[in-house]
Scaffold this motif. Structure first.
Motif, PDB file in Angstrom:
ATOM      1  N   PHE A 183     150.376 -16.668 -13.121  1.00 29.54           N
ATOM      2  CA  PHE A 183     150.281 -17.359 -11.845  1.00 29.54           C
ATOM      3  C   PHE A 183     148.969 -18.125 -11.778  1.00 29.54           C
ATOM      4  CE2 PHE A 183     152.858 -13.575 -11.225  1.00 29.54           C
ATOM      5  CZ  PHE A 183     153.988 -14.102 -10.621  1.00 29.54           C
ATOM      6  N   VAL A 191     153.931 -20.721 -11.300  1.00 27.06           N
ATOM      7  CA  VAL A 191     154.270 -19.594 -12.154  1.00 27.06           C
ATOM      8  C   VAL A 191     154.802 -20.159 -13.466  1.00 27.06           C
ATOM      9  CG1 VAL A 191     156.581 -19.357 -11.112  1.00 27.06           C
ATOM     10  CG2 VAL A 191     155.590 -17.436 -12.375  1.00 27.06           C
ATOM     11  N   SER A 219     159.307 -14.361  -7.544  1.00 34.28           N
ATOM     12  CA  SER A 219     158.051 -13.792  -8.049  1.00 34.28           C
ATOM     13  C   SER A 219     156.847 -14.532  -7.486  1.00 34.28           C
ATOM     14  CB  SER A 219     158.015 -13.861  -9.577  1.00 34.28           C
ATOM     15  OG  SER A 219     159.011 -13.046 -10.129  1.00 34.28           O
ATOM     16  N   GLU A 266     156.306 -13.482  -3.834  1.00 32.50           N
ATOM     17  CA  GLU A 266     155.738 -12.132  -3.832  1.00 32.50           C
ATOM     18  C   GLU A 266     154.255 -12.182  -4.191  1.00 32.50           C
ATOM     19  OE1 GLU A 266     158.228 -10.114  -6.627  1.00 32.50           O
ATOM     20  OE2 GLU A 266     159.910  -9.990  -5.206  1.00 32.50           O
ATOM     21  N   HIS A 267     153.922 -12.997  -5.191  1.00 29.85           N
ATOM     22  CA  HIS A 267     152.528 -13.115  -5.632  1.00 29.85           C
ATOM     23  C   HIS A 267     151.647 -13.713  -4.536  1.00 29.85           C
ATOM     24  CE1 HIS A 267     149.104 -13.878  -8.242  1.00 29.85           C
ATOM     25  NE2 HIS A 267     149.095 -15.112  -7.770  1.00 29.85           N
ATOM     26  N   ARG A 294     151.203 -11.223  -1.750  1.00 29.95           N
ATOM     27  CA  ARG A 294     150.301 -10.146  -2.189  1.00 29.95           C
ATOM     28  C   ARG A 294     148.848 -10.634  -2.183  1.00 29.95           C
ATOM     29  NH1 ARG A 294     153.136  -8.607  -6.130  1.00 29.95           N
ATOM     30  NH2 ARG A 294     152.336 -10.079  -7.651  1.00 29.95           N
ATOM     31  N   GLU A 295     148.608 -11.859  -2.650  1.00 27.55           N
ATOM     32  CA  GLU A 295     147.248 -12.415  -2.633  1.00 27.55           C
ATOM     33  C   GLU A 295     146.712 -12.515  -1.214  1.00 27.55           C
ATOM     34  OE1 GLU A 295     147.115 -16.197  -4.642  1.00 27.55           O
ATOM     35  OE2 GLU A 295     146.092 -15.252  -6.332  1.00 27.55           O
TER      36      GLU A 295
END
Length: 130
Positions: A3, A12, A102, A105-106, A109-110
């Protein structure tokens, strides 16, 4: 998967044996998004080519559906403003949906790890680190 960010794109990349995939998405956190611009790049020509606006384009639909699904699951409200892909990528059914999920989600999360407030699908904001 790796990422990174390129300008306003969250990116990504995936390399699996001889296959590679690149997906960049400009995400907005709320409001209504227009039909996202679809951009194509290639190894031999790094210029960005704008693809015609057509909701039937599978890659665009696959990314939008995956982001919507991730939003429902995570309770976020990300909107897709722009999609960039590499025209040289191997054709693998469903791969851009997997990459888009993904990526969301990344990014979520960050934001959570930085203590930033994450937009929820109902318009409210939550802070995961409280």
């Amino acid at each position: 998967m790796q990422f990174t960010r390129i300008g306003d794109l969250d990116v990504v990349t995936r390399v699996s044996g001889p296959h590679h995939h690149f997906l960049g998405v400009a995400l907005s956190s709320g409001g209504e998004a227009p039909t996202p611009v679809l951009e194509r790049v290639a190894f031999e020509n790094s210029e960005v080519t704008i693809e015609p606006s057509d909701d039937r384009i599978d890659l665009r639909r696959e990314v939008l559906e995956a982001v919507s699904e991730a939003n429902r699951r995570l309770g976020t409200n990300f909107r897709v403003m722009r999609i960039r892909y590499c025209g040289d990528d191997a054709s693998v059914p469903g791969i851009y949906g997997r990459l888009a999920r993904s990526l969301v989600e990344h990014v979520a999360r960050e934001q959570d790890e930085s203590g930033a407030k994450t937009p929820r699908s109902d318009g409210s904001l939550i802070e995961i680190n409280s």
